[in-house]
Design a protein around this motif. Sequence first.
Motif: not given
Lengths: 174, 472
Positions: B111-118, B120-128, B211-217
């Motif tokens: 769940l949380f690794a998938s959410l990483l790509g959705f 582009h917010n530093l705090t959310l990315v680090l929390i996830f 490719y980090y910019g889209v949720p697909w990878p």
Amino acid sequence: MNKKIKILIISWFIVLISALPALALERELFNNTEAMPQDSYYGLRAVIEKDNTYHLKVNSTQNIDLLILDEENFLNYNSTFHGNPTAYTAEHLYTNTSLIEFNITQTEDVVRYIVIENANITSNGAISTGEVNVTIVLSLVLTSKVPGYTLIITLSGLLLVSGLLTLRKKRKTL
Amino acid sequence: MSNEKKVTSLETEVEVESNTSWLNVFKWSMYDLANTIYSMVIVSLIINRYVLIVGQLENGLSYDKANAIFSGVVAAMQIIIAFSMPVMGAVSDSAGKRKPFVVGLTFAILLFASLLGFWHNLTLVLIFYVIANVSYQWSLAYYDAMLAFIAAPKDVGKVGAFGVAFGYFGTLLSLPVMIICEGIWGTPISQLPKVAEIASYKPPVQLQYGYYGVPWPFLIAMGMFLVFAIPFLFVKERQKKGEKPPTMQLIKQAFRQLKTTFKEIKTHREMFIFIIGYFLFVDAANVIVAYMFPIVRDGLLMSETFGMVFIVLSTISAVIFTYFVGMFADKKGAKNAFFLVGGLWIAAVIIGFVGIMLWSPVEIGANFPFIMIILMGVLAGPALGGTWVCQRAMIATLAPKEKFGEYFGFSKFSGKLSSAVGPLIWGATFLIFYRTWNYKTYALALLFIGLMLIIGLAIIALVKPERAARNY
């Protein structure tokens, strides 16, 4: 043939073959031929490292102008180019020419913009009349310190190993 | 139907496997393959540079500050992981079954690794990332503990190795997929190149997500994790019988045990010296591995694809050569094996240092710098694999037989805790030197880490295994 000697010969061969490019006097960092439309600029943003010498060569089919700018002056130049005149000063300026070749050296790490202008922005510069094909080559001039260290260390290492192996072999034969 | 064997201890009645079902082992090992996809794609390839790009593009941070923030978060996360691991170990030991924990934690990772790509917010990315990675480390504690309940004692080593081999397949499977993703969605740029084109009629070369910019990878990688983990759902695990003590009591007991082990180790001089040396040594190893991809990409200024190939190369080299490190340890002793592994690490660090200082950007082809970089990858593989082999061999040499598990667990705890120090040194180096050293800061950071490795090795050199043997 002794296995160790075989390994040694192969190692020597690999080192010598791989060291050949390092023996070159220049290492190309950028090489491109570009068709510049009329009223345009083209060039490079380059990090110039302190104490390194960079060789720049620009060839063009029509006369152009070349400017070397720091970050702030490039932004001002870019503004001027897009119709918003802002004062800028070029560190180096070459006008109305089709062949430019020179070296760049800096005492500290800096970012420089190398701008080739096929437009009528620079006063007393070349008149842009149409498309210009321009070739730009930026190379790092390899002073002895660049290939030297690695090559000398590797070759000394190999010589040492070879010497030790030969001595050991001689001792065994004795 | 497999046979069962009951081992009765003072506290619980434990039922372990006495017959290994290889189909069951296959299903269990598939999880190793699956979770390696997470560690390879998210941990090794994406997260560090993703944070660098998000930090610079969305928060206006400089490269060095974004790097320092990431390193700080990783350090804090490692402390959480280190102190929670004994708890997980204790819960796992007393839990009736470990599989439900693995499944639950895997759900959190997915769940949380998938959410990483959705976002582009530093705090959310680090929390996830922290949630996903802590879940990953915890899931490993339960997964590893399942070994005794799916394999007969005589097969435990073989089955463990089987799992590790499947893990390597995970690496080899995930990288081509990420290369395809890069082809479709573009190359991420976390640091501007030294020489870049500018033109009034072209968009400038700038930082970009690629490719980090889209949720697909992220979704594809986690989809692969999910698919390959399905067989694990059908693993049959023997259940522990007997009364389960309350969880709080277990947690207290785990920390009490940790404290006692620490006190006890201090009285075993050789073991104590080793733990201190190993703390520094393994920290350096962990940092090099964690930052291997950015070292190649942003330090040696090589392509994204080559960075992935480099990791595959190190992995293959680890598979082939780690075995020989084990053989060397058996023949010449654990301490000498540490010198061998230390030598491999130092050689790799020196090549990395020289490469970044003198050869960057390294061109792919038949040239000396490129061959040396390949050599660096080949050396780093067995150096990492060998580090774990030597640790196990050294503990087996130094610890009294009845304390092996306890001391081994403590050295693992020390290793996890030390993983917090390296990122702090790494981040601080970038914060202090990046403005003047630019990409060469990677060389400087490697130098500091290399020094730590040498100090660790020098301390390990003081260990006298023969004295420890005399004492037991």
